[in-house]
Design an enzyme around this catalytic site. Structure first.
Site, PDB file in Angstrom:
ATOM      1  N   CYS A 134       0.825  -1.205  -0.100  1.00 48.37           N
ATOM      2  CA  CYS A 134      -0.067   0.112   0.094  1.00 48.37           C
ATOM      3  C   CYS A 134       1.072   1.243  -0.127  1.00 48.37           C
ATOM      4  CB  CYS A 134      -1.004  -0.147   1.151  1.00 48.37           C
ATOM      5  SG  CYS A 134      -2.028   1.538   1.302  1.00 48.37           S
ATOM      6  N   HIS A 156      -4.181  -0.975  -5.653  1.00 47.82           N
ATOM      7  CA  HIS A 156      -4.518  -2.049  -6.498  1.00 47.82           C
ATOM      8  C   HIS A 156      -4.996  -1.750  -7.870  1.00 47.82           C
ATOM      9  CE1 HIS A 156      -4.633  -3.653  -2.422  1.00 47.82           C
ATOM     10  NE2 HIS A 156      -6.096  -3.498  -2.506  1.00 47.82           N
ATOM     11  N   GLU A 215       7.263 -14.120 -22.433  1.00 48.60           N
ATOM     12  CA  GLU A 215       8.120 -14.918 -21.832  1.00 48.60           C
ATOM     13  C   GLU A 215       7.818 -15.380 -20.274  1.00 48.60           C
ATOM     14  OE1 GLU A 215      10.435 -17.817 -19.817  1.00 48.60           O
ATOM     15  OE2 GLU A 215      11.151 -15.960 -19.558  1.00 48.60           O
ATOM     16  N   SER A 216       7.318 -16.667 -19.985  1.00 48.35           N
ATOM     17  CA  SER A 216       6.592 -16.593 -18.728  1.00 48.35           C
ATOM     18  C   SER A 216       7.717 -16.407 -17.430  1.00 48.35           C
ATOM     19  CB  SER A 216       5.962 -18.095 -18.474  1.00 48.35           C
ATOM     20  OG  SER A 216       7.027 -19.025 -18.585  1.00 48.35           O
ATOM     21  N   ASP A 274      -0.094  -6.039   0.412  1.00 52.72           N
ATOM     22  CA  ASP A 274      -1.275  -6.422  -0.318  1.00 52.72           C
ATOM     23  C   ASP A 274      -1.045  -7.661  -1.175  1.00 52.72           C
ATOM     24  OD1 ASP A 274      -2.970  -4.381   0.483  1.00 52.72           O
ATOM     25  OD2 ASP A 274      -1.992  -2.964  -1.116  1.00 52.72           O
TER      26      ASP A 274
END
Length: 151
Positions: free
Chosen positions: A51, A92, A74-75, A58
């Protein structure tokens, strides 16, 4: 395969975890099927950020879905990128939009959407959703339709 290994600097190598927001770790590779429309989906259940006001952590599940064009993310680089939010202060809604915009810059997808399913704090959960469709294409219309009909 050698060409692909030359494009990617993280996969198959020792991992260095960045301690702050690091969009530079994102890597892309060539899509072998750019003529096809198909979904690529990532579910990232261990996302964390801070936060920006209280510094409290969070926790969220981040869902990324996109229709690739010429490039794909690419992962492993995506994992490291998302990990880099660990000590980053952002609301958020900001996290979801930053992630989407960074992926657009990296890949220029036909369409992309990012959802954050944040764990409740103070009895309230927040689920921000952002999407994008390439302007002037059917994907722009798709983005408008999906946004207007979201939940």
């Amino acid at each position: 395969m050698t060409e692909l290994k030359e494009q990617l600097s993280l996969l198959g190598r020792k991992t260095e975890y960045k301690q702050d927001y690091a969009p530079e770790v994102l890597e892309a590779f060539d899509n072998k099927h750019p003529e096809n429309d198909y979904w690529v989906r990532f579910n990232c259940p261990e996302f964390t950020s801070l936060c920006p006001i209280t510094g409290q952590p969070d926790f969220a599940e981040i869902r990324i879905s996109y229709l690739p064009d010429v490039k794909m993310v690419e992962s492993k680089s995506l994992k490291l990128y998302l990990f880099s939010f660990r000590n980053h202060g952002a609301f958020h809604e900001d996290c979801v939009n930053i992630i989407m915009k960074d992926l657009i810059r990296l890949m220029d997808p036909k369409y992309i959407e990012v959802t954050g399913i944040f764990t409740p704090r103070g009895g309230i959960s927040i689920y921000p959703y952002a999407n994008y469709g390439r302007p002037g294409t059917k994907y722009e219309e798709m983005a408008i339709h999906r946004l207007m009909n979201h939940e």
